[in-house]
Design a protein around this motif. Structure first.
Motif, PDB file in Angstrom:
ATOM      1  N   THR A 332       0.841  -1.199   0.000  1.00 28.50           N
ATOM      2  CA  THR A 332       0.000   0.000   0.000  1.00 28.50           C
ATOM      3  C   THR A 332       0.878   1.253   0.000  1.00 28.50           C
ATOM      4  N   GLY A 333       0.537   2.192  -0.884  1.00 25.35           N
ATOM      5  CA  GLY A 333       1.250   3.469  -0.925  1.00 25.35           C
ATOM      6  C   GLY A 333       2.462   3.499  -1.821  1.00 25.35           C
ATOM      7  N   THR A 334       2.692   2.447  -2.617  1.00 26.58           N
ATOM      8  CA  THR A 334       3.873   2.426  -3.487  1.00 26.58           C
ATOM      9  C   THR A 334       3.647   3.134  -4.825  1.00 26.58           C
ATOM     10  N   GLY A 517       3.898   3.135   5.164  1.00 26.48           N
ATOM     11  CA  GLY A 517       2.963   3.700   4.193  1.00 26.48           C
ATOM     12  C   GLY A 517       3.599   4.051   2.871  1.00 26.48           C
ATOM     13  N   ASN A 518       4.913   3.774   2.749  1.00 21.51           N
ATOM     14  CA  ASN A 518       5.666   3.943   1.510  1.00 21.51           C
ATOM     15  C   ASN A 518       5.616   5.376   0.972  1.00 21.51           C
ATOM     16  N   VAL A 519       5.535   5.526  -0.348  1.00 20.30           N
ATOM     17  CA  VAL A 519       5.653   6.849  -0.972  1.00 20.30           C
ATOM     18  C   VAL A 519       4.517   7.772  -0.530  1.00 20.30           C
ATOM     19  N   ARG A 520       3.323   7.211  -0.352  1.00 20.54           N
ATOM     20  CA  ARG A 520       2.194   8.040   0.081  1.00 20.54           C
ATOM     21  C   ARG A 520       2.449   8.631   1.464  1.00 20.54           C
ATOM     22  N   GLU A 521       3.023   7.843   2.369  1.00 19.84           N
ATOM     23  CA  GLU A 521       3.327   8.332   3.698  1.00 19.84           C
ATOM     24  C   GLU A 521       4.388   9.420   3.647  1.00 19.84           C
TER      25      GLU A 521
END
Length: 622
Positions: A332-334, A517-521
């Motif tokens: 999620t969030g990539t 949360g990856n890139v979104r975080e």
């Protein structure tokens, strides 16, 4: 330096130093020497400095010098002048001037007890500071600064030089009439004086260069016939970045300690102004360099430079020109939707619609209607025919986000729609042909979902013709800093704020943080930091990264042990808990698998932070 000893009617006597080329006396606040309650006109007299000395001119016919009425007189030492009710004495040397009584109190006409030249200097400095805060053009600010220095020090001309390629270059030249000097201004400066100030990093005052034993041997001093020179360095973090140079070629001993103080204060302002301008230019260049770097390291809206992202770019370019189905996987969030949009925009369907539906965000009872549409009366609340997402995407691309969350009963209908390219709205018996390209995405491992019966195998292979896997942010190396800089530049521009970047400690903390949360975080944390940060440098606190959130560094042996445990667990799951088959696939003795299982007294978190199988779990399943 020459000085006037003022004796206003009913007021405390005070000295006024004559360091300007023209000094005006009157009751107006615009005059250089303002005296109230003495019957003066707004501008009552003028004192002009010439190569021969000082000359006073009365604007009215009431001026007397040494008791004799006069209109204009060349002043001599200790001449006594009277205009209206004001009496003052001219002293050619400052050391002869009487000193004010130490018990003197401020008067009504001079409430702060300050001399007129000091008040004028303060006013000039205040005006310049206000213009600086108004963000006036740099060249105009430099001109105003030079004009102020020339007027307040009694100079005839002034120059501001910047050090470029290890040599001083004139960037502004002004004269007493606040005009820019024309011609080759470099030839009007003494190289010897400039060199001395650069080497010593201290201000220099030369009273009479032409007759000074030290400077009279300088070729530039002799050639220019210099008299009075004042040169102050512009310092930035201890380095000479420029020079403020003022001079008077007509009069010697022009510059005293007061003139030096004035020039030093204005030089500090010039250093601040030019340093600020230089840093803004550096930020602008860094932004341009980042934009060029991003143009190379991006595919449409996707930013990244690591090998795994380059592989994503290659796959996107290859599959975009076809109509085959694509399955995008990743945590999620990539950025799975960004990749889907890039596939669409690079395809022949780019002029068609790009329709998104999140299969995990819509209740099961409504999902079929959202996908295929419905007719009026199909269910309670269906008051009109409604077109589904499949029909809305006709001629374009349908993006099925979080496809792994779709209920099994709808997977059957989705498979039919994908195979036959027709949809049947809820409550209808009429089929509608659709021309679409399907791109799906999920954060789940669909192979495992198929194995446990939560996802249809035939649908999985229909969707996964070509797969594109997006790596988590923690595995993208230098992309973390690249993305952070990109988000900071973008959000700073939106918020109309200027930032120098991320602190060194912040960058270290960012690399140690796992970014679940990856890139979104990362994007959201940078957005918040831009709004709330009170500094031009983003810190770990601004990003809400606390020390307890950082991943501990493991020893090599411990890291190896953790990897082995996770990997054995994964292969066990693939083989349904069969330890013998697991040992065979791993190429080890079955006893190795048993020994590892015996060590698993506690479940071990897997890569996604979820609990994997421990020894007890495995025994229970078996």
């Amino acid at each position: 330096m020459a000085t006037l000893w003022l004796e206003p009617s009913g007021a405390q006597p005070r000295p006024v130093r004559l360091f300007r080329a023209l000094t005006t006396v009157g009751c107006s606040p615009d005059t250089d020497v303002q005296v109230l309650d003495s019957g003066l006109e707004p501008t009552h007299a003028q004192i002009r400095k010439t190569p021969e000395g000082f000359t006073i001119t009365g604007m009215l016919r009431d001026m007397t010098v040494n008791g004799r009425r006069a209109k204009q007189v060349s002043l001599s030492d200790r001449d006594v002048i009277r205009i209206a009710d004001l009496t003052f004495t001219f002293f050619a040397q400052d050391e002869d001037v009487p000193r004010p009584e130490p018990t003197a109190k401020p008067t009504a006409g001079d409430p702060a007890g300050l001399t007129r030249e000091v008040v004028s200097a303060y006013r000039r400095l205040h005006d310049f500071s206000m213009r600086l805060m108004d963000d006036a053009p740099t060249q105009r600010l430099v001109e105003l600064l030079l004009d102020g220095v020339i007027e307040l020090t009694g100079a005839e001309k002034g120059f501001l030089l910047l050090i470029e390629d290890e040599r001083p270059v004139v960037r502004c030249a002004r004269n007493l009439s606040t005009e820019s000097l024309a011609g080759t201004v470099d030839e009007r400066l003494s190289d010897s004086i400039l060199s001395r100030v650069r080497q010593t990093k201290t201000a220099l005052v030369v009273d009479d260069a032409s007759s000074d034993a030290e400077w009279s041997a300088s070729q530039s001093v002799v050639r220019l016939e210099l008299h009075s020179v004042l040169c102050v360095p512009l310092l930035d973090q201890g380095e000479v970045k420029g020079l403020l140079y003022v001079g008077n070629d007509s009069v010697t001993h022009v510059f005293d300690e007061t003139a030096l103080d004035v020039a030093t204060v204005f030089a500090a302002q010039a250093s601040l102004l030019l340093g600020q301008r230089r840093r803004f230019e550096e930020l602008a260049r860094a932004k341009q360099a980042l934009e060029k770097e991003l143009d190379v390291l991006r595919e449409g809206a996707i930013v990244g430079a690591c090998d795994s992202m380059k592989d994503v770019y290659r796959r996107v370019r290859k599959v975009a020109t076809t109509d085959i189905s694509v399955l995008i996987t990743g945590e999620t969030g990539t950025g799975k939707e960004l990749v889907a949009r890039e596939v669409h925009s690079a395809s022949r369907r780019s002029s068609g619609p790009f329709v998104v539906i999140n299969c995990g965000a819509i209740p099961e009872a409504l999902l079929e209607s959202e996908l295929f549409g419905h007719v009026r009366g199909a269910f309670t609340g269906a008051i009109a025919d409604k077109q589904g997402r499949f029909q809305a995407a006709h001629g374009g691309t349908l993006f099925l986000d979080e496809i792994g969350e779709m209920p099994l009963i709808l997977q059957v209908k989705l498979l039919r729609a994908l195979q036959e390219r027709v949809v049947t709205p809820v409550g209808s018996t009429e089929d509608h042909a659709v021309d679409i390209r399907v791109v799906a995405a999920t954060h789940r491992h669909l192979e495992d979902e198929v194995r446990v019966g939560r996802f249809r195998e035939d649908l999985y292979y229909r969707l996964d013709v070509v797969s594109v896997h997006l790596p988590p942010l923690r595995e993208r190396g230098e992309d973390l800093e690249l993305l952070a800089r990109y988000f900071l530049s973008r959000e700073a521009q939106v918020s109309n704020r200027r930032f120098r970047g991320f602190s060194k400690a912040c960058l270290i903390a960012m690399r140690k943080y796992r970014w679940p949360g990856n890139v979104r975080e990362l994007e959201n944390r940078v957005k918040k930091a831009v709004v709330l940060s009170e500094s031009s440098m983003i810190t770990a606190d601004d990003l809400d990264i606390r020390s307890e959130d950082l991943e501990d560094v493991l020893s090599l042996a411990e890291a190896k042990e953790r990897f082995q445990r996770r990997y054995i667990q994964r292969i066990l799951e693939r083989n349904g808990g069969n330890r013998t088959r697991t040992a065979k696939e791993l190429g080890v003795d079955p006893r190795t698998v048993f020994r590892h299982l015996e060590k698993l007294s506690d479940p071990l978190p897997d890569e996604d932070g979820e609990l994997g199988l421990g020894a007890d779990d495995d025994r229970t399943r078996l």
